[in-house]
Each structure stands twice: as C-alpha cells, then as structure tokens.
Design an enzyme around this catalytic site. Sequence first.
Site, PDB file in Angstrom:
ATOM      1  N   GLY A 177       0.834  -1.264   0.337  1.00  0.00           N
ATOM      2  CA  GLY A 177       0.099   0.075   0.279  1.00  0.00           C
ATOM      3  C   GLY A 177       1.003   1.155   0.079  1.00  0.00           C
TER       4      GLY A 177
ATOM      5  N   GLY B 269       1.137   5.431   1.454  1.00  0.00           N
ATOM      6  CA  GLY B 269       0.418   6.250   2.422  1.00  0.00           C
ATOM      7  C   GLY B 269       0.979   7.509   2.273  1.00  0.00           C
ATOM      8  N   LYS B 270       0.973   8.306   3.253  1.00  0.00           N
ATOM      9  CA  LYS B 270       1.083   9.850   3.142  1.00  0.00           C
ATOM     10  C   LYS B 270       2.207  10.339   3.174  1.00  0.00           C
ATOM     11  CE  LYS B 270      -1.519  11.179   6.861  1.00  0.00           C
ATOM     12  NZ  LYS B 270      -2.144  11.966   7.932  1.00  0.00           N
TER      13      LYS B 270
ATOM     14  N   GLY C 215       4.719   7.769   2.204  1.00  0.00           N
ATOM     15  CA  GLY C 215       5.827   6.701   2.044  1.00  0.00           C
ATOM     16  C   GLY C 215       5.041   5.197   1.306  1.00  0.00           C
ATOM     17  N   ARG C 216       5.613   4.741   1.165  1.00  0.00           N
ATOM     18  CA  ARG C 216       4.830   2.687   0.404  1.00  0.00           C
ATOM     19  C   ARG C 216       4.936   2.101   1.993  1.00  0.00           C
ATOM     20  NH1 ARG C 216       4.790   2.540  -5.583  1.00  0.00           N
ATOM     21  NH2 ARG C 216       4.777   4.734  -6.294  1.00  0.00           N
ATOM     22  N   VAL C 217       4.415   1.184   1.511  1.00  0.00           N
ATOM     23  CA  VAL C 217       4.884  -0.741   2.169  1.00  0.00           C
ATOM     24  C   VAL C 217       4.696  -1.452   2.069  1.00  0.00           C
ATOM     25  CG1 VAL C 217       3.778  -1.914   4.535  1.00  0.00           C
ATOM     26  CG2 VAL C 217       3.039   1.227   4.094  1.00  0.00           C
TER      27      VAL C 217
ATOM     28  N   LYS D  20       8.290  -0.758   5.523  1.00  0.00           N
ATOM     29  CA  LYS D  20       7.157   1.032   5.955  1.00  0.00           C
ATOM     30  C   LYS D  20       8.906   2.211   5.157  1.00  0.00           C
ATOM     31  CE  LYS D  20       3.567   3.856   7.941  1.00  0.00           C
ATOM     32  NZ  LYS D  20       2.726   4.058   9.046  1.00  0.00           N
TER      33      LYS D  20
ATOM     34  N   ASN E 174      -6.840   3.245   9.839  1.00  0.00           N
ATOM     35  CA  ASN E 174      -5.773   2.994  10.642  1.00  0.00           C
ATOM     36  C   ASN E 174      -6.266   1.875  11.618  1.00  0.00           C
ATOM     37  OD1 ASN E 174      -4.125   4.810  10.091  1.00  0.00           O
ATOM     38  ND2 ASN E 174      -5.471   6.693  12.026  1.00  0.00           N
TER      39      ASN E 174
ATOM     40  N   ASP F 133      -0.516   2.967  13.082  1.00  0.00           N
ATOM     41  CA  ASP F 133      -0.734   4.506  13.073  1.00  0.00           C
ATOM     42  C   ASP F 133      -0.345   5.127  14.947  1.00  0.00           C
ATOM     43  OD1 ASP F 133      -0.269   6.478  12.204  1.00  0.00           O
ATOM     44  OD2 ASP F 133      -1.458   6.308  10.544  1.00  0.00           O
TER      45      ASP F 133
ATOM     46  N   THR G 156      -9.241  12.812  12.812  1.00  0.00           N
ATOM     47  CA  THR G 156     -10.702  13.323  11.437  1.00  0.00           C
ATOM     48  C   THR G 156     -11.709  13.760  12.213  1.00  0.00           C
ATOM     49  OG1 THR G 156      -8.642  11.347  10.795  1.00  0.00           O
ATOM     50  CG2 THR G 156     -10.880  11.683   9.705  1.00  0.00           C
TER      51      THR G 156
HETATM   52  P1  AMP Z   1       0.281   4.008   5.837  1.00  0.00           P
HETATM   53  O1  AMP Z   1       1.263   4.251   5.459  1.00  0.00           O
HETATM   54  O2  AMP Z   1       0.647   3.644   7.234  1.00  0.00           O
HETATM   55  O3  AMP Z   1      -1.312   4.340   5.636  1.00  0.00           O
HETATM   56  O4  AMP Z   1       0.036   2.603   4.926  1.00  0.00           O
HETATM   57  C1  AMP Z   1      -0.010   2.414   3.582  1.00  0.00           C
HETATM   58  C2  AMP Z   1      -1.341   1.517   2.885  1.00  0.00           C
HETATM   59  O5  AMP Z   1      -0.288   0.388   3.425  1.00  0.00           O
HETATM   60  C3  AMP Z   1      -2.029   1.189   4.127  1.00  0.00           C
HETATM   61  O6  AMP Z   1      -3.340   1.361   3.326  1.00  0.00           O
HETATM   62  C4  AMP Z   1      -2.593  -0.818   4.364  1.00  0.00           C
HETATM   63  O7  AMP Z   1      -3.287  -1.131   3.233  1.00  0.00           O
HETATM   64  C5  AMP Z   1      -1.018  -1.545   4.419  1.00  0.00           C
HETATM   65  N1  AMP Z   1       0.031  -1.285   5.391  1.00  0.00           N
HETATM   66  C6  AMP Z   1       0.252  -0.749   6.327  1.00  0.00           C
HETATM   67  N2  AMP Z   1       0.871  -1.167   6.759  1.00  0.00           N
HETATM   68  C7  AMP Z   1       1.018  -2.428   6.246  1.00  0.00           C
HETATM   69  C8  AMP Z   1       0.741  -3.701   7.013  1.00  0.00           C
HETATM   70  N3  AMP Z   1       1.599  -3.657   8.741  1.00  0.00           N
HETATM   71  N4  AMP Z   1       0.869  -4.689   7.014  1.00  0.00           N
HETATM   72  C9  AMP Z   1       0.232  -5.208   6.122  1.00  0.00           C
HETATM   73  N5  AMP Z   1      -0.509  -3.506   5.464  1.00  0.00           N
HETATM   74  C10 AMP Z   1      -0.086  -2.550   5.672  1.00  0.00           C
END
Ligand code: AMP
Length: 281
Positions: A25, A27-28, A30-32, A47, A146, A159, A176
């Site tokens: 995924g 996020g705001k 970076g990437r995961v 992350k 979250n 988060d 929010t």
């Molecule tokens: P975030 O930057 O934390 O908002 O994460 C972006 C997206 O990555 C989230 O919306 C989830 O779909 C995915 N993601 C984040 N953390 C995890 C995790 N620990 N396990 C699986 N997917 C995750």
Amino acid sequence: MREEPPQKQQKQWSLDDFEIGKPLGRGKFGRVYLAREIKSKYVVALKVIFKAQIEKYRLHHQLKREMEIQTSLCHPNVLRLYGWFHDSERIFLILEYCYGGELYRELRKTGYLTEKQAATYIASLTQALAYCHEKHVIHRDIKPENLLLDHEGRLKIADFGWSVQSTNKRRTMCGTLDYLAPEMVENKAHDYAVDNWTLGILCYEFLYGVPPFEAESQSDTFKRIMKVDLSFPSKPHVSAEAKNLISRLLVKDSSKRLSLQKIMEHPWIIKNANPTGTCNK
Ligand code: AMP
C-alpha cells in the site's frame, strides 16, 4: 514464516537484511512493502518513508514520537514495530505484517459488518485502548483506515502518528473530523475519554456503514457532533443492545461515557464478541 519476530541485534538493521516483496500500500509519506528478514525468514511489512517529505512537513518530532510509542507497546491488538533503520534518503520501519489489510476495505466491500464481527472488533479495540491508557497513551486518531487485520482476522491498531504519551490533559486540535469528540471540536482540554467516544463512533460505523454525524460540510458535522445529533436508521441487523452501547458512549459529558471496563461487561459485547478476538468468516 518462523515463529520468532526479528530481534534487535548488536548490529544495526539495513536493507541488505531483507528480501523485498510486493507493495502492500501507499501512505501519506511513503510506501509499504511485504518483506522477509533473510536470516530468520520472518515475514514483515516494511514501511519506507522519505526523509525529504518528513523535513518538508516538519514531522521529525511526530515520527520520532510515533516510533517511540509504538516500540514500547506490546499487545495482541496493537501493531508491533520491531525496529527501524535509515539510509541517506529514507527511513524504514519494520512492522508486523497484517495479511488481512485494512478493516476499512472490508467495511466498504460489504457495506456494514455483522453484530458478531462488530462486537469482536469493538472488544479488541477496547482491550487495546485499556492497555494503551494504562501506559498513558491516548491514540486520538482511531478510524477504520488505521485498523488492520491479521491472517486470522484479528484487529490491530496501527498508525500512532497522532497519539500522545501524557498524564496531563491535552489541548491540541487533531484527529479526523467525523471521529472527533465534542471536547476536541471545541478545542477544549481532553483526556482518555476521547478514545471512548471514538469507540461509539466506530461501533455505529461498523453496523451502519457510515459514521453517525456525517454531513455535507465540515461545519455541519461540527454542529451535529456538538448537539450529539444521533439517530438510528431502522436496520433489522442492528439490535437494541447495540444501540444502547452506542448511546452510552456518544455522551457529550466525557466523564459520563461508559468506561472501557463497562464496555467489556456490556450485554451486547458479552453476547456477540468472540473471546479469541479472531474474526474470519
Ligand atoms: P500507511 O502508510 O501506514 O497509511 O500504509 C499504507 C497502506 O499500506 C495501508 O493502507 C495498508 O493497506 C498497507 N499497510 C500498512 N501497514 C501494513 C502492515 N503492517 N501490514 C499490511 N499492510 C499494511
């Protein structure tokens, strides 16, 4: 996947310790990615946060606080942060992997949750919050985005960007809109009871698919929150006991909201929540 999570070793972690898999995924900041620690074969979520973004938005202190808080917490319903490392451009957080992804996606897919699912998630959240409050952590930004689900459908709070570790009353406007407690909307001092309010909002959203004070404009949502303008559309899948719990959490006077202990003893929770916290259909 091995049983033991990666332990902090003498040496620092680096990207060379991991095999990187598919993106999970974005996020705001970076990437995961799905990743595997090479030595232990333990699967994690990595992350990746770009330092430039953190500097641009001056979020250095917030991120540091998030990392410190999350590392100090160890509860089955709180996403584990096993460690972190950085290179010249990026910060990497080694996180517990949640196979089930966002609870939000699950909610959008089906429109609403069953009472059994909703009660199981509310009980898990209540236990996680009781643990956080004991450690003087107020989350303040609990919302479906979250909340992640592991391979057994167990809920994990993720988060901690907006959370604070404090024994004092807080006075910062954050969180929010739809999930804000009246005392936060009014920018008044607030305490742990803001998370109890949010449990009422989430319980409603789990069962009805939309948060209770949703409105066209931000100012209308504020007004509805301040009036506690709560109504329950007629839905056959929502019982009177569920409505009772919600009404006892969405109370303007924060000192009169149902305590976390009393939520766990509420008949709707006792009747519907799966004590193991798992929720696979
Ligand atoms: P975030 O930057 O934390 O908002 O994460 C972006 C997206 O990555 C989230 O919306 C989830 O779909 C995915 N993601 C984040 N953390 C995890 C995790 N620990 N396990 C699986 N997917 C995750």
